[in-house]
Scaffold this active site. Structure first.
Site, PDB file in Angstrom:
ATOM      1  N   GLY A  15      38.880  47.713  43.805  1.00 51.27           N
ATOM      2  CA  GLY A  15      38.408  46.726  43.046  1.00 51.27           C
ATOM      3  C   GLY A  15      36.997  46.486  43.665  1.00 51.27           C
ATOM      4  N   ARG A  29      19.343  52.973  53.717  1.00 52.42           N
ATOM      5  CA  ARG A  29      18.437  52.757  54.456  1.00 52.42           C
ATOM      6  C   ARG A  29      18.469  53.408  55.934  1.00 52.42           C
ATOM      7  NH1 ARG A  29      15.244  47.662  51.706  1.00 52.42           N
ATOM      8  NH2 ARG A  29      14.707  48.716  49.672  1.00 52.42           N
ATOM      9  N   ARG A  76      39.651  53.720  40.284  1.00 54.18           N
ATOM     10  CA  ARG A  76      40.731  54.009  41.013  1.00 54.18           C
ATOM     11  C   ARG A  76      41.424  55.223  40.518  1.00 54.18           C
ATOM     12  NH1 ARG A  76      42.251  47.981  40.541  1.00 54.18           N
ATOM     13  NH2 ARG A  76      41.963  47.236  42.881  1.00 54.18           N
ATOM     14  N   ASP A 107      42.165  49.325  51.269  1.00 56.79           N
ATOM     15  CA  ASP A 107      43.354  50.175  51.873  1.00 56.79           C
ATOM     16  C   ASP A 107      43.623  51.530  51.175  1.00 56.79           C
ATOM     17  OD1 ASP A 107      44.529  48.457  50.131  1.00 56.79           O
ATOM     18  OD2 ASP A 107      45.912  47.873  51.444  1.00 56.79           O
ATOM     19  N   THR A 130      36.676  44.260  50.024  1.00 56.57           N
ATOM     20  CA  THR A 130      37.597  43.817  48.978  1.00 56.57           C
ATOM     21  C   THR A 130      37.901  42.289  48.992  1.00 56.57           C
ATOM     22  OG1 THR A 130      39.958  43.776  48.770  1.00 56.57           O
ATOM     23  CG2 THR A 130      39.326  44.580  50.835  1.00 56.57           C
ATOM     24  N   ASP A 132      40.117  40.707  49.289  1.00 53.88           N
ATOM     25  CA  ASP A 132      41.618  40.078  49.695  1.00 53.88           C
ATOM     26  C   ASP A 132      41.537  39.690  51.128  1.00 53.88           C
ATOM     27  OD1 ASP A 132      42.225  40.772  46.921  1.00 53.88           O
ATOM     28  OD2 ASP A 132      43.474  42.460  47.529  1.00 53.88           O
ATOM     29  N   ASP A 134      42.399  41.765  53.420  1.00 49.12           N
ATOM     30  CA  ASP A 134      43.661  42.016  53.843  1.00 49.12           C
ATOM     31  C   ASP A 134      44.031  43.346  54.553  1.00 49.12           C
ATOM     32  OD1 ASP A 134      43.033  43.852  51.807  1.00 49.12           O
ATOM     33  OD2 ASP A 134      44.826  43.742  50.718  1.00 49.12           O
ATOM     34  N   ARG A 167      46.164  14.643  35.359  1.00 46.88           N
ATOM     35  CA  ARG A 167      47.083  16.015  35.064  1.00 46.88           C
ATOM     36  C   ARG A 167      47.387  16.704  36.476  1.00 46.88           C
ATOM     37  NH1 ARG A 167      43.723  18.011  29.841  1.00 46.88           N
ATOM     38  NH2 ARG A 167      45.165  17.062  28.059  1.00 46.88           N
ATOM     39  N   ARG A 176      45.938  39.958  45.806  1.00 43.04           N
ATOM     40  CA  ARG A 176      46.942  40.803  45.541  1.00 43.04           C
ATOM     41  C   ARG A 176      48.421  40.247  46.313  1.00 43.04           C
ATOM     42  NH1 ARG A 176      46.412  46.133  43.820  1.00 43.04           N
ATOM     43  NH2 ARG A 176      44.241  46.100  44.479  1.00 43.04           N
ATOM     44  N   GLY A 190      41.061  20.799  48.766  1.00 42.57           N
ATOM     45  CA  GLY A 190      41.914  19.680  49.169  1.00 42.57           C
ATOM     46  C   GLY A 190      42.917  19.805  48.307  1.00 42.57           C
ATOM     47  N   ALA A 191      43.646  21.097  48.081  1.00 43.08           N
ATOM     48  CA  ALA A 191      44.942  21.260  47.196  1.00 43.08           C
ATOM     49  C   ALA A 191      46.129  20.245  47.889  1.00 43.08           C
ATOM     50  CB  ALA A 191      45.319  22.529  47.461  1.00 43.08           C
ATOM     51  N   LYS A 218      51.461   9.045  41.406  1.00 42.16           N
ATOM     52  CA  LYS A 218      50.342  10.028  41.586  1.00 42.16           C
ATOM     53  C   LYS A 218      50.510  11.260  40.639  1.00 42.16           C
ATOM     54  CE  LYS A 218      48.628  13.165  45.221  1.00 42.16           C
ATOM     55  NZ  LYS A 218      47.330  13.356  45.594  1.00 42.16           N
ATOM     56  N   GLN A 259      36.642  35.890  40.367  1.00 47.67           N
ATOM     57  CA  GLN A 259      36.318  35.893  41.632  1.00 47.67           C
ATOM     58  C   GLN A 259      35.842  37.167  42.230  1.00 47.67           C
ATOM     59  OE1 GLN A 259      40.385  33.963  43.340  1.00 47.67           O
ATOM     60  NE2 GLN A 259      40.608  34.694  41.060  1.00 47.67           N
TER      61      GLN A 259
HETATM   62  O1  F6P Z   1      41.956  44.066  45.485  1.00 54.18           O
HETATM   63  C1  F6P Z   1      41.120  43.346  44.887  1.00 54.18           C
HETATM   64  C2  F6P Z   1      42.025  42.674  43.532  1.00 54.18           C
HETATM   65  O2  F6P Z   1      40.918  41.875  43.096  1.00 54.18           O
HETATM   66  C3  F6P Z   1      43.368  41.941  43.761  1.00 54.18           C
HETATM   67  O3  F6P Z   1      42.859  40.663  44.354  1.00 54.18           O
HETATM   68  C4  F6P Z   1      43.929  41.928  42.467  1.00 54.18           C
HETATM   69  O4  F6P Z   1      45.361  42.081  42.822  1.00 54.18           O
HETATM   70  C5  F6P Z   1      43.449  43.298  42.057  1.00 54.18           C
HETATM   71  O5  F6P Z   1      42.271  43.665  43.002  1.00 54.18           O
HETATM   72  C6  F6P Z   1      43.046  43.469  40.574  1.00 54.18           C
HETATM   73  O6  F6P Z   1      42.826  44.737  40.208  1.00 54.18           O
HETATM   74  P1  F6P Z   1      42.300  45.167  38.774  1.00 54.18           P
HETATM   75  O7  F6P Z   1      40.881  45.015  38.913  1.00 54.18           O
HETATM   76  O8  F6P Z   1      42.195  46.463  38.895  1.00 54.18           O
HETATM   77  O9  F6P Z   1      43.016  44.414  37.926  1.00 54.18           O
END
Ligand code: F6P
Length: 327
Positions: A15, A29, A76, A107, A130, A132, A134, A167, A176, A190-191, A218, A259
């Site tokens: 991704g 560079r 991929r 990864d 990435t 994520d 992660d 709402r 992921r 502020g969730a 609320k 995102q």
């Molecule tokens: O790994 C990055 C990511 O954006 C994850 O947050 C998400 O689950 C996944 O890739 C989505 O993958 P794709 O772009 O293949 O839909």
């Protein structure tokens, strides 16, 4: 200095993430600075197999530092998972004289490169890119800061309309199986509640947070849900709450690939620039089969094997803070 390396191949895989271009620029560079030739491999392992490889110069990476996406494209690859695919890729690299590799990705991309290294012994360094966040061996991955800022901006906007209409919104963010984007965009936005895969919050516990809204009038709230939530995504949670109570006027927003795009923040540009230079310098100092990262604000090289078997756990303390602040 490893003078045996003459031609470095760089590619982006998996991704895309904002800041990948800044990393490509830094790799190109730095390679040229150290008098090495550098080649861009298009579309990750797919382009490696097809021989879609272009020579890059210092000017070919001009004006990309601030751009989202990746000029090398990303993919991929299924074919690279098979030994035949990897053999084709190696033959193409050999044809171009490429004797070292730098991969920018997550990864899955690292796993592929690790197998390739074991088979063909091409010195390789990975750069974590990435949204994520992660990946163990680095405190931050390239793109995570930008993606989280994008999510915060979206939550702020949703909060405006949520308040106006009284709402309850469920906002689903990416990541992921990782709750990094959710926990930090949730705190920053502020969730009222944050649902992440690492937490063991049940639906009952979530409902217990929302239910008092009925007594205190609320109605308006924002719940941030990580896509990997173990108790259901935003749509499912919204449905379950609606089944329990007709009090809330519920809406769902899934932020999705929004995102993944956009101009990288200063943080991601600097991180990508540092990691790009460190990847090249690592290779030239004999590092191989490693990932370069930043730990406690210092560059560090972690063996792939360690990266693969580890996890980048979220800070439990962040969950506690989020809960205290959401009353
Ligand atoms: O790994 C990055 C990511 O954006 C994850 O947050 C998400 O689950 C996944 O890739 C989505 O993958 P794709 O772009 O293949 O839909």
């Amino acid at each position: 200095m490893n003078n045996a390396i003459t031609k470095i191949g760089v590619f982006t895989s998996g991704g895309d993430a904002p800041g990948m271009n800044a990393a490509i620029r830094a790799v190109v560079r730095a390679s040229i600075y150290y008098k090495k030739e550098v080649f861009g491999i298009m579309r990750g392992y797919e382009g490696m197999i097809d021989g879609d490889i272009v020579k890059l110069g210092a000017r070919s990476v001009g004006n990309i530092l601030q751009r989202g996406g990746t000029i090398l494209k990303s993919a991929r690859s299924q074919e690279f998972r098979a030994p035949e695919g990897r053999k084709k890729a190696f033959d193409q690299l050999k044809k171009h004289g490429i004797d070292a590799l730098i991969a920018i990705g997550g990864d899955g991309s690292f796993a592929g490169l690790h197998v390739f290294f074991e088979e063909y012994h091409l010195p390789s360094v990975c750069i974590p890119g990435t949204i994520d966040n992660d990946i163990p061996g680095t405190d931050f991955t390239i793109g995570y800061d930008t993606a989280t800022n994008t999510a915060v901006e979206a939550i702020d906007k949703i909060r405006d309309t949520a308040l106006s209409h009284n709402r309850l919104f469920f906002v689903e963010v990416m990541g992921r199986n990782s709750g990094y984007i959710a926990i930090n965009s949730g705190i920053a936005g502020g969730a009222g509640a944050i649902i992440i895969p690492e937490d063991h919050m049940t639906f009952e516990a979530l409902y217990a947070i929302l239910k008092p809204g009925e007594e205190t009038a609320k109605k308006s709230n924002v719940v941030v849900v990580a896509e990997g939530s173990k108790i259901g995504g935003a749509i499912e949670l919204a449905r379950k709450v609606a089944e329990r109570s007709s009090y809330f006027d519920i809406k769902v927003t899934i932020l999705g690939h929004l995102q993944r795009g956009g101009s990288p923040t200063y943080f991601d540009r600097v991180l990508a620039s540092k990691l790009g230079v460190a990847a090249v310098e690592g290779l030239l100092h004999g590092k191989q089969d490693v990932m370069v990262g930043v730990l406690d604000n210092k560059i560090s090289y972690t063996p792939f094997e360690t990266v693969r078997s580890g996890t980048h756990a979220i800070n439990e303390e962040d969950l506690r803070i989020a809960k205290i602040l959401s009353i």
